[in-house]
Design an enzyme around this catalytic site. Structure first.
Site, PDB file in Angstrom:
ATOM      1  N   HIS A  62      13.959  18.602 -15.173  1.00 57.19           N
ATOM      2  CA  HIS A  62      15.246  18.781 -14.013  1.00 57.19           C
ATOM      3  C   HIS A  62      14.534  19.545 -12.619  1.00 57.19           C
ATOM      4  CE1 HIS A  62      15.734  22.737 -15.295  1.00 57.19           C
ATOM      5  NE2 HIS A  62      16.245  22.600 -15.489  1.00 57.19           N
ATOM      6  N   HIS A  98      12.787  22.761 -12.463  1.00 62.58           N
ATOM      7  CA  HIS A  98      10.923  22.327 -13.432  1.00 62.58           C
ATOM      8  C   HIS A  98      10.132  21.960 -12.209  1.00 62.58           C
ATOM      9  CE1 HIS A  98      13.227  21.939 -17.309  1.00 62.58           C
ATOM     10  NE2 HIS A  98      12.509  22.776 -17.672  1.00 62.58           N
ATOM     11  N   SER A 107      18.354  22.441 -19.144  1.00 66.29           N
ATOM     12  CA  SER A 107      18.723  20.899 -20.220  1.00 66.29           C
ATOM     13  C   SER A 107      19.289  21.027 -20.627  1.00 66.29           C
ATOM     14  CB  SER A 107      17.038  21.024 -20.609  1.00 66.29           C
ATOM     15  OG  SER A 107      15.888  20.946 -19.636  1.00 66.29           O
ATOM     16  N   ARG A 108      19.859  22.275 -20.746  1.00 66.57           N
ATOM     17  CA  ARG A 108      20.820  22.253 -21.693  1.00 66.57           C
ATOM     18  C   ARG A 108      21.806  21.737 -20.776  1.00 66.57           C
ATOM     19  NH1 ARG A 108      18.048  26.752 -24.501  1.00 66.57           N
ATOM     20  NH2 ARG A 108      17.938  25.950 -26.526  1.00 66.57           N
ATOM     21  N   GLN A 153      12.952  36.771 -20.325  1.00 65.03           N
ATOM     22  CA  GLN A 153      12.009  35.742 -21.043  1.00 65.03           C
ATOM     23  C   GLN A 153      10.846  36.233 -19.670  1.00 65.03           C
ATOM     24  OE1 GLN A 153      11.445  31.535 -22.125  1.00 65.03           O
ATOM     25  NE2 GLN A 153      10.415  31.733 -19.756  1.00 65.03           N
ATOM     26  N   ASP A 196      15.249  32.299 -16.743  1.00 69.35           N
ATOM     27  CA  ASP A 196      14.717  33.059 -18.111  1.00 69.35           C
ATOM     28  C   ASP A 196      14.636  34.252 -17.994  1.00 69.35           C
ATOM     29  OD1 ASP A 196      15.675  31.162 -19.251  1.00 69.35           O
ATOM     30  OD2 ASP A 196      13.800  29.638 -18.728  1.00 69.35           O
ATOM     31  N   GLN A 202      13.519  32.453 -11.961  1.00 68.54           N
ATOM     32  CA  GLN A 202      13.963  33.349 -12.987  1.00 68.54           C
ATOM     33  C   GLN A 202      15.386  32.943 -13.540  1.00 68.54           C
ATOM     34  OE1 GLN A 202      13.575  36.137 -11.485  1.00 68.54           O
ATOM     35  NE2 GLN A 202      15.826  37.203 -11.954  1.00 68.54           N
ATOM     36  N   GLY A 207       9.626  20.213 -21.500  1.00 71.29           N
ATOM     37  CA  GLY A 207      10.459  18.913 -21.209  1.00 71.29           C
ATOM     38  C   GLY A 207      11.872  18.737 -20.670  1.00 71.29           C
TER      39      GLY A 207
END
Length: 279
Positions: free
Chosen positions: A34, A37, A186-187, A153, A150, A148, A31
């Site tokens: 931005h 996403h 998001s941060r 991950q 992340d 990309q 969630g």
């Protein structure tokens, strides 16, 4: 647009989609959406017949002193954005739905999960691989879309998909940045105006690496030193890691002759940000 809260109804809806032989794409998110996403949603829209987005702030990928409690939750705004993008299905479970009482099974990709962000955030990737594995089982997508930004991950998830024979194709989309180069996250909304300016040092440092490589530099240690010099311009920004690694294994490499991922993580105030470039 369907908004589903339970595993059972989501499995049923997605089974019907697959039964109709329609290509199903999944964009997993926490969630606070931005443009990064939304770029994944658009990629899924272009590749798939049906697009599902999960919205779930996953507690198992947060450490005990991390920001699970204050992680931004903007569900109504997220739903409005996704409806405008033509998303077909949102899966938005509760923590109790995803991790019922007594749940004790986790998915761990040994080796790569302890590198980069996994070294800085012990247990983080175990939480990521567990929740993504669950989402793959619940939704059953043909394709899943990730960013990309992340990078570590993605390496971990690719190995999980290969090792567990998950019938899903991972699609990776480029980093989306603000006009001044800051990677969307998001941060970023945690940052004060001053910290927002300081955060630009991550992208500036990677740009200097790219310039050095263009001039012929291949030594990993020299590229790391180039990065540290740039970070020194913002003494209030605390480096978590600077790494030059194999983009498939996340192992450190002595040089970039065969290509490399240059990844950085740093704390701007109390906010941890990451960025990377593939060279």
């Amino acid at each position: 647009m369907l908004i589903l809260k339970t595993i059972a109804e989501t499995q049923s809806a997605c089974a019907q989609i697959r039964g109709e032989e329609r290509i199903l794409g999944l964009v997993p998110t926490m969630g606070a959406l931005h443009e990064g996403h939304l770029s994944l949603v658009r990629a899924a829209r272009s590749e798939c017949d049906v697009v599902a987005v999960s919205i779930f702030v996953n507690p198992t990928q947060f450490g005990p002193n991390e920001d699970f409690g204050k992680y931004p939750r903007t569900f109504d705004e997220d739903c409005a954005l996704l409806e405008r993008e033509g998303v077909d299905l949102i899966f938005a479970p509760t923590v109790e739905e995803m991790y019922p009482s007594g749940a004790s099974t986790f998915v761990l990709v040994e080796g790569v999960s302890e590198r980069l962000d996994g070294a800085s955030r012990p247990g983080h990737f175990r939480g990521v691989t567990t929740v993504v594995s669950k989402l793959f089982h619940i939704v059953g997508p043909h394709m899943a879309f990730f960013g990309q930004k992340d990078a570590a991950q993605i390496v971990v998830l690719r190995k999980m998909v290969r090792d567990l024979n998950c019938p899903v194709h991972l699609i990776v989309q480029p980093i989306v940045r603000e006009m001044d180069g800051l990677a969307l996250s998001s941060r970023n909304r945690y940052l004060s105006e001053k910290e927002r300016r300081q955060a630009l040092v991550l992208h500036r440092a990677l740009q200097k690496v790219e310039e050095a490589v263009a001039l012929g530099e291949k030594s990993s240690s020299k590229l790391i030193e180039t990065t540290r010099v740039v970070f020194a311009e913002e003494p209030d920004v605390r480096i978590d890691y600077i790494a030059v690694v194999n983009p498939d294994t996340l192992e450190n490499v002595p040089d970039i002759k065969d290509g490399a991922l240059v990844a950085v993580a740093a704390f701007v105030g109390t906010t941890r940000l990451i960025d990377n470039t593939v060279i």
